[in-house]
Design an enzyme around this catalytic site. Structure first.
Site, PDB file in Angstrom:
ATOM      1  N   ALA A 252      11.402   9.516 -35.480  1.00  0.00           N
ATOM      2  CA  ALA A 252      11.246  10.824 -36.145  1.00  0.00           C
ATOM      3  C   ALA A 252      10.147  10.847 -37.209  1.00  0.00           C
ATOM      4  CB  ALA A 252      12.560  11.338 -36.739  1.00  0.00           C
ATOM      5  N   ALA A 253       9.364   9.773 -37.323  1.00  0.00           N
ATOM      6  CA  ALA A 253       8.273   9.789 -38.315  1.00  0.00           C
ATOM      7  C   ALA A 253       7.253  10.878 -37.964  1.00  0.00           C
ATOM      8  CB  ALA A 253       7.589   8.426 -38.369  1.00  0.00           C
ATOM      9  N   GLY A 254       6.853  10.917 -36.692  1.00  0.00           N
ATOM     10  CA  GLY A 254       5.884  11.940 -36.253  1.00  0.00           C
ATOM     11  C   GLY A 254       6.478  13.341 -36.367  1.00  0.00           C
ATOM     12  N   ASP A 255       7.761  13.474 -36.059  1.00  0.00           N
ATOM     13  CA  ASP A 255       8.423  14.789 -36.148  1.00  0.00           C
ATOM     14  C   ASP A 255       8.494  15.250 -37.606  1.00  0.00           C
ATOM     15  OD1 ASP A 255       8.878  14.601 -33.415  1.00  0.00           O
ATOM     16  OD2 ASP A 255      10.838  13.655 -33.687  1.00  0.00           O
TER      17      ASP A 255
END
Ligand code: RIB
Length: 310
Positions: A252-255
């Site tokens: 979820a880093a990119g999200d």
């Protein structure tokens, strides 16, 4: 002014399996802990936008099951408007199985389920929600024709569209890219879309220019723990370094980056570098915590981390 953001996309319950390494074919391997968390690229981006301060609406599909109820609760607990999350009896709520190694790197298996039942009818039903937004965001865990229909409604109503072309797809309709104002791929997704291998600044400029030729006014190429490169159609470009932290789980880093970005960005992209810096700060918090929804920071946490770093 508070941005009004609509996210259309996936809702998954994530099962996180902590493993020492990926097993070889035919091998049985002892694993560590297992846990569950709300996830899915769409819902992660919605939660990130909402927790970072945007007035956030979500359009998606769940099954008629306990996982669906769990996902709706996770979204409402973060203040997301869930009026356009509808239930299908034809499929189960989406799930993902995340193999997380000791270095915080993950491999993910996704069961699309109800996410794949989301339809252009759902977009029609949510026209008012889309039309009243400043930004709409989507990804590729729900059908491409749904993404395109939603972005067409957005463009008819001067709503800025943000496409996160993830997970990478071999073929994307030119008609979808033509209605995507800001395209936010990682290096692999950028290469899949443009054919340009991303290795250095020159290749990022080349990749971005190809995406501009396909219709994007703005491009952000995220480069993991290094940071993010931005390029606008009028030739403004630069690289915003990521913050150095010890990552335990990059899920979820990119999200988080995309959701947090949408909470700060001006529709004319005039504060792009500043919004990217804020988004980098948000995702630097996400990678220091386990799971998708549980790891996504609030505005207070992002501001506190910024203050502590000064
Ligand atoms: O981007 C991370 C997400 O990808 C996870 O939460 C998982 O659900 C998969 O969709």
């Amino acid at each position: 002014m508070t941005n009004r953001v609509t996210v259309i996309g996936s809702l998954n319950v994530d099962t996180i399996l902590e493993i020492p390494r990926l097993p070889k074919p035919g091998e049985t391997l002892a694993m560590g802990d297992q846990s569950f968390a709300g996830g899915g690229k769409g819902s992660n981006q919605g939660i990130a936008a909402g927790r970072a301060g945007a007035d956030t609406y979500f359009i998606g599909k769940i099954g008629d099951d306990a996982n669906g109820k769990f996902m709706v609760k996770s979204m409402t607990d973060s203040g997301i408007n869930v009026d356009q999350i509808t239930i299908t009896k034809d499929a189960k709520t989406g799930q993902a199985f995340i193999l997380l190694d000791k270095n915080g790197q993950n491999s993910i298996l996704v069961y699309g389920g109800a996410n794949q039942v989301l339809s252009t009818q759902d977009v029609d039903n949510a026209k008012d929600t889309i039309a009243k937004s400043d930004f709409i965001i989507t990804q590729f865990e729900t059908p491409l024709e749904v993404a395109e229909a939603a972005f067409k409604v957005a463009k008819e109503n001067n709503v800025v569209t943000i496409l996160n072309p993830a997970p990478a797809q071999e073929t994307i309709p030119a008609s979808l890219l033509a209605v995507s104002d800001l395209v936010v791929p990682n290096e692999t997704e950028c290469q899949t879309l443009t054919g340009v291998e991303i290795t250095d600044e020159a290749s990022m400029i080349k990749g971005a220019e190809k995406l501009h030729a396909m219709g994007a006014k703005g491009v952000i190429i995220t480069v993991g723990s290094k940071g993010a490169f931005y390029h606008t159609a009028d030739g403004n470009y630069g690289f915003v370094d990521a913050f150095k932290v010890n990552a335990v789980d990059t899920t979820a880093a990119g999200d988080t980056f995309i959701g947090a970005l949408s909470s700060q960005l001006k529709p004319d992209f005039s504060n792009l570098a500043e919004a990217i810096r804020f988004a980098n700060r948000a995702s630097s918090i996400t990678v220091q915590r386990m799971g998708a929804h549980p790891s996504i920071p609030t505005l207070a946490e992002i501001e506190a981390a910024e203050k502590a770093a000064k």
